[in-house]
Structure formats: structure tokens, C-alpha cells
Design an enzyme around this catalytic site. Sequence first.
Site, short mmCIF file in Angstrom:
data_model
loop_
_atom_site.label_atom_id
_atom_site.label_comp_id
_atom_site.label_asym_id
_atom_site.label_seq_id
_atom_site.Cartn_x
_atom_site.Cartn_y
_atom_site.Cartn_z
N HIS A 58 0.82 -1.22 0.00
CA HIS A 58 0.00 0.00 0.00
C HIS A 58 0.85 1.25 0.00
O HIS A 58 0.39 2.32 -0.37
CB HIS A 58 -0.91 0.03 1.24
CG HIS A 58 -1.73 -1.20 1.40
ND1 HIS A 58 -2.71 -1.55 0.51
CD2 HIS A 58 -1.70 -2.18 2.34
CE1 HIS A 58 -3.27 -2.69 0.91
NE2 HIS A 58 -2.67 -3.09 2.01
N HIS A 110 5.45 6.45 6.45
CA HIS A 110 5.12 6.00 5.11
C HIS A 110 4.68 7.21 4.29
O HIS A 110 4.51 8.30 4.84
CB HIS A 110 4.00 4.94 5.15
CG HIS A 110 2.75 5.48 5.72
ND1 HIS A 110 2.45 5.42 7.07
CD2 HIS A 110 1.73 6.18 5.15
CE1 HIS A 110 1.30 6.03 7.29
NE2 HIS A 110 0.85 6.51 6.14
N HIS A 116 2.25 8.82 0.77
CA HIS A 116 1.17 8.76 -0.21
C HIS A 116 1.59 9.68 -1.35
O HIS A 116 2.13 10.77 -1.09
CB HIS A 116 -0.15 9.26 0.41
CG HIS A 116 -0.53 8.52 1.65
ND1 HIS A 116 -1.37 7.42 1.65
CD2 HIS A 116 -0.17 8.70 2.96
CE1 HIS A 116 -1.53 6.98 2.89
NE2 HIS A 116 -0.80 7.73 3.71
N HIS A 173 3.51 10.50 6.44
CA HIS A 173 2.88 10.32 7.76
C HIS A 173 3.84 9.61 8.69
O HIS A 173 4.35 8.53 8.34
CB HIS A 173 1.59 9.50 7.62
CG HIS A 173 0.52 10.24 6.88
ND1 HIS A 173 -0.43 9.61 6.10
CD2 HIS A 173 0.27 11.57 6.76
CE1 HIS A 173 -1.23 10.51 5.58
NE2 HIS A 173 -0.82 11.72 5.96
N THR A 223 -6.26 6.56 7.37
CA THR A 223 -6.77 6.85 6.03
C THR A 223 -6.80 5.58 5.17
O THR A 223 -7.09 5.63 3.98
CB THR A 223 -5.92 7.90 5.30
OG1 THR A 223 -4.62 7.34 5.03
CG2 THR A 223 -5.79 9.17 6.13
N THR A 224 -6.47 4.44 5.82
CA THR A 224 -6.60 3.15 5.15
C THR A 224 -7.48 2.25 6.01
O THR A 224 -7.59 2.47 7.23
CB THR A 224 -5.22 2.45 5.01
OG1 THR A 224 -4.70 2.25 6.33
CG2 THR A 224 -4.27 3.27 4.19
N1 6Z9 Z 1 -2.41 7.11 6.56
S1 6Z9 Z 1 -2.33 6.31 7.93
O1 6Z9 Z 1 -3.64 6.22 8.50
O2 6Z9 Z 1 -1.34 6.96 8.78
C1 6Z9 Z 1 -1.74 4.70 7.59
C2 6Z9 Z 1 -1.57 4.24 6.31
F1 6Z9 Z 1 -1.90 4.98 5.24
C3 6Z9 Z 1 -1.03 2.99 6.08
F2 6Z9 Z 1 -0.87 2.56 4.79
C4 6Z9 Z 1 -0.65 2.18 7.11
S2 6Z9 Z 1 0.11 0.66 6.77
O3 6Z9 Z 1 1.31 1.00 5.99
O4 6Z9 Z 1 0.37 -0.06 7.96
C5 6Z9 Z 1 -0.90 -0.32 5.71
C6 6Z9 Z 1 -2.28 -0.42 6.17
O5 6Z9 Z 1 -2.46 -0.36 7.52
C7 6Z9 Z 1 -0.86 2.61 8.43
N2 6Z9 Z 1 -0.51 1.73 9.43
C8 6Z9 Z 1 -0.67 1.92 10.85
C9 6Z9 Z 1 -2.11 1.76 11.29
C10 6Z9 Z 1 -2.51 0.31 11.15
C11 6Z9 Z 1 -1.71 -0.55 12.10
C12 6Z9 Z 1 -0.27 -0.20 12.14
C13 6Z9 Z 1 0.64 -1.06 12.75
C14 6Z9 Z 1 2.01 -0.74 12.79
C15 6Z9 Z 1 2.46 0.44 12.20
C16 6Z9 Z 1 1.57 1.29 11.57
C17 6Z9 Z 1 0.23 0.99 11.59
C18 6Z9 Z 1 -1.39 3.88 8.66
F3 6Z9 Z 1 -1.54 4.35 9.92
ZN ZN Z 2 -0.73 7.65 5.70
#
Ligand code: 6Z9
Ligand code: ZN
Length: 263
Positions: free
Chosen positions: A66, A91, A93, A117, A198-199
Site C-alpha cells: 500500500h 510512510h 502517499h 505520515h 486513512t486506510t
Molecule cells: N495514513 S495512515 O492512517 O497513517 C496509515 C496508512 F496509510 C497505512 F498505509 C498504514 S500501513 O502501511 O500499515 C498499511 C495499512 O495499515 C498505516 N498503518 C498503521 C495503522 C494500522 C496498524 C499499524 C501497525 C504498525 C504500524 C503502523 C500501523 C497507517 F496508519
Molecule cells: Zn498515511
Amino acid sequence: AAKWTYSGPEGEHHWSKNYPYCGGAFQSPIDIKSDLLRFDPTLRPIEVHNYNLSPHEQLTLGNNGHSVQISLPSKMYISSLPHRYTAAQLHFHWGSSGRPAGSEHMVNSKQYAAEMHVVHYNSDKYPNISMAVDKSDGLAVLGVLFEVGEFNPAFEQFLKFINGIKYRDQKVQVPGFNIRALLPARLDEYYRYDGSLTTPPCYPSVLWTLFRNHLTISRKQFMSLATALYSSHAQDSAPVPLNGNYRKPQLVDNRVVLVSFKE
Ligand SMILES: NS(=O)(=O)c1c(F)c(F)c(S(=O)(=O)CCO)c(N[C@H]2CCCc3ccccc32)c1F
Ligand SMILES: [Zn+2]
């Protein structure tokens, strides 16, 4: 967990079928419009700790299908929020080679080329991010907008390894670098609101801080990010490019966006 994508039959308009919160309230991102803003003099400058990582320590750079993510050491944290929030990962976008507009948040309907983010969890109350991710005071995410312009040396510290993680679930170890250099100079100017992941699963568990000032990356750097990665596994016969990985702006409802600065 069910598959989800940013387009097609598993795209964002279908997320709520498997992930009910995605169809709920307090969703992110949003279009931050001037008429939503309220100056809040109690909003203190963001204070980050241990962001300047030594090149002697290794970070895991990964393609999770993603996004491109960097796992962060738990010594990194934010101290200026109601609780201590410990870093978990960062990460990005981004848009695509044909459309250098891929930020998730918009400011007065302007979409930036990309958005970073830095995801933190409330380590005062929860032992790890998995226990925090669905709690209303569980997460704090720092958002940084990126525009195409000057070359960004900090961005290059991980981008130069991106061809090692072209396919989903590939990971490489990279030397630590100064993550603070991926934040704007002024940590005292930001937008603040209550929102969500946002996911999927879109939990409404995120205290959002989006910095007012954007950073730049060069066109070459943007194109590298936008064209290097695939959301499919290396052995899959049909490679699926990973780009345009941004959710559209969500309904603000009666949320107020606080700002730490006056015009
Ligand atoms: N935009 S966003 O809301 O910040 C956002 C993302 F867009 C995003 F792609 C991710 S992901 O890469 O993990 C793939 C899908 O969960 C996250 N992960 C977070 C929340 C989910 C659980 C977790 C566990 C360990 C580390 C990070 C995270 C995410 F928070
Ligand atoms: Zn994000």
C-alpha cells in the site's frame, strides 16, 4: 484481512463493506479550508525526541503493498501532546508519473505532490501500536506535505534504496538518518483535528497534526517514488504499479480544525 486497493472493485468506495468504520464519522483525510479554521493559542510547538538516528543503526525499509514504509525505533517519541506518543513507522502517499498530485490532505482544495505520515501510538496507555490502533486516544500522526521543487537530501537517504523493495512484502535494511530533516523547520505551525486512519480499518483513533509548511523533492525524486514500486508480489504474472495511493477527502461534518498560528 480482506484485500483493499485505491481503485477498481476493491477501491475506497467499497472499503466500508469489509471495514465498517470506513463508512463512519471522523474520517481522514480532509480538505482543510480556511472557513473551518479556529486559532487555538494553547497549541504548543511539536517536540520530537531521538529523531536524529545514527547511520550505525539499521532501519527496515519495506513495500507493504500500500505504501513504502520505514519502521522506526521506539526511542523516537513526541512529548508535547497530552500523553507520550512513541513512533512506530513512517510512510508516504503520492500521485503518479502523469499526475504529480497525490497528497491525502488538501489545503484550500490544493492537493500536493505527496504526503508523509509519521505514525505514533500512545505509549503512556498502550503497550504497543496493535493495542492502540482502535482506541480514540490511541494514535498521533504527523503529516508533512511535499511539493516538486528543490532536491531533498534527507528524502534521498531512503529513496536511493527503493529499487530493493520494488515488490510487495520486500524489505531491506537501510542506515539510520536524521528523520527530523523530513519535517519542516517550523514545528510550531500546524493544523490539528480529530480523525482516522486513512486506510482500512479506518479506525477513528488519530490525533492529526498536519504541518503548515511543505517540503520539496525534485522532479527526479518524485518520479522515482511514483514509478519504482508495485503493489503485487515479485512472482505475480501481472505486475500492478503502486501509485495514486491516496484516499479522497472525507466529510468534515461539524469538526473544527484548530490552527496553532495566526495568518
Ligand atoms: N495514513 S495512515 O492512517 O497513517 C496509515 C496508512 F496509510 C497505512 F498505509 C498504514 S500501513 O502501511 O500499515 C498499511 C495499512 O495499515 C498505516 N498503518 C498503521 C495503522 C494500522 C496498524 C499499524 C501497525 C504498525 C504500524 C503502523 C500501523 C497507517 F496508519
Ligand atoms: Zn498515511
